[in-house]
Design an enzyme around this catalytic site. Structure first.
Site, PDB file in Angstrom:
ATOM      1  N   ARG A 178       1.833  10.200   0.783  1.00 54.22           N
ATOM      2  CA  ARG A 178       2.352  11.108   1.816  1.00 54.22           C
ATOM      3  C   ARG A 178       3.616  11.810   1.367  1.00 54.22           C
ATOM      4  NH1 ARG A 178       1.333   7.306   7.156  1.00 54.22           N
ATOM      5  NH2 ARG A 178      -0.673   6.607   6.383  1.00 54.22           N
ATOM      6  N   GLU A 230       0.888  -1.171   0.000  1.00 53.20           N
ATOM      7  CA  GLU A 230       0.000   0.000   0.000  1.00 53.20           C
ATOM      8  C   GLU A 230       0.916   1.208   0.000  1.00 53.20           C
ATOM      9  OE1 GLU A 230      -2.677   0.464   3.432  1.00 53.20           O
ATOM     10  OE2 GLU A 230      -2.395   2.629   3.213  1.00 53.20           O
ATOM     11  N   LYS A 232     -10.901  -0.565   7.200  1.00 50.23           N
ATOM     12  CA  LYS A 232      -9.630  -0.426   7.917  1.00 50.23           C
ATOM     13  C   LYS A 232      -9.982   0.097   9.300  1.00 50.23           C
ATOM     14  CE  LYS A 232      -5.630   2.708   7.843  1.00 50.23           C
ATOM     15  NZ  LYS A 232      -4.585   3.312   7.008  1.00 50.23           N
TER      16      LYS A 232
HETATM   17  C1  3PG Z   1      -1.530   4.048   8.289  1.00 48.37           C
HETATM   18  O1  3PG Z   1      -1.858   5.108   7.807  1.00 48.37           O
HETATM   19  O2  3PG Z   1      -2.054   3.000   7.906  1.00 48.37           O
HETATM   20  C2  3PG Z   1      -0.565   4.076   9.415  1.00 48.37           C
HETATM   21  O3  3PG Z   1       0.375   5.069   9.278  1.00 48.37           O
HETATM   22  C3  3PG Z   1       0.066   2.777   9.711  1.00 48.37           C
HETATM   23  O4  3PG Z   1       0.230   2.763  11.083  1.00 48.37           O
HETATM   24  P1  3PG Z   1       1.600   2.319  11.736  1.00 48.37           P
HETATM   25  O5  3PG Z   1       2.643   3.262  11.213  1.00 48.37           O
HETATM   26  O6  3PG Z   1       1.381   2.431  13.219  1.00 48.37           O
HETATM   27  O7  3PG Z   1       1.875   0.897  11.303  1.00 48.37           O
END
Ligand code: 3PG
Length: 210
Positions: free
Chosen positions: A46, A42, A130
């Site tokens: 960003r 994914e 999600k």
């Molecule tokens: C996301 O947007 O899915 C998160 O940034 C993932 O979360 P994590 O960095 O705590 O794994």
């Protein structure tokens, strides 16, 4: 939502949430994941080059199930679908994002954190969500509680998932896969430490094996 893409995410049970900037980083990251046994990514919007990274992976690594993350507008849905994204992930529930993804026929996983948001997602015809940020909203206990009134709903908990706790999430029946950035940490990408990304991926794949 039933689709070959979702089946693929459910088979691998892991969705690495990737922050890369540009085509080259995207391709190298995808190589590191594939070498580790996980042809799933994914790629988030960003960075300025997130879209280019999606396009590069989609065009050159057809075996990788590449999706777009951090998609928050309908315009971004158009962009990532044109770039070759095969699924769309959002941190929250935007009707505009969900509807545009459905118009394209591309699976969409909106972020939810409450029962009210789940009901809105179901109204929009979404049955895989999600849960975000999973660890902050209660972790596995939150999934048990939220799943009870919504049979048939499936979750991809994301946010605070790690090698230490992924098994706890994956042992829950409504959890189709977990998402997270731990195996593809941004600092490793910046340092070009593809070997460590592969090592963490191998470890995660072994832990996620049913
Ligand atoms: C996301 O947007 O899915 C998160 O940034 C993932 O979360 P994590 O960095 O705590 O794994």
């Amino acid at each position: 939502m039933s689709s070959a893409v979702l089946d693929s995410l459910a088979a691998h049970r892991l969705v690495p949430v990737v922050v890369v900037d540009g085509a080259d980083q995207g391709a190298r990251l995808a190589d590191a994941l594939v070498t580790g046994g996980l042809p799933v990514a994914e790629i988030t919007l960003r960075t300025a080059g997130g879209l280019d990274a999606i396009r590069a992976v989609a065009q050159t690594q057809s075996g990788v199930v590449v999706g777009a993350g951090t998609v928050t507008t309908a315009g971004q849905v158009d962009d990532v679908v044109a770039a070759g994204a095969r699924y769309i992930v959002s941190p929250g529930l935007s009707e505009a994002v969900v509807r545009r993804a459905q118009e394209h026929g591309v699976p969409v996983l909106p972020g939810v954190a409450t029962a009210t948001e789940i009901m809105r997602a179901l109204d929009l015809g979404v049955d895989v969500v999600k849960l975000f940020p999973a660890s902050v909203v209660g972790g596995p206990a939150a999934i048990r509680a939220l799943a009870a009134p919504f049979p048939g709903l499936r979750f991809v908990p994301t946010g605070g998932v790690s090698a230490q706790n992924l098994g706890e999430y994956l042992s829950l029946a409504p959890v189709v896969a977990v998402g997270g950035s731990w195996m593809v940490e941004k600092s490793l990408v910046t340092a070009g430490d593809w070997a460590e990304i592969t090592r963490r991926t191998v470890e995660a794949v072994a832990l996620a094996a049913p």
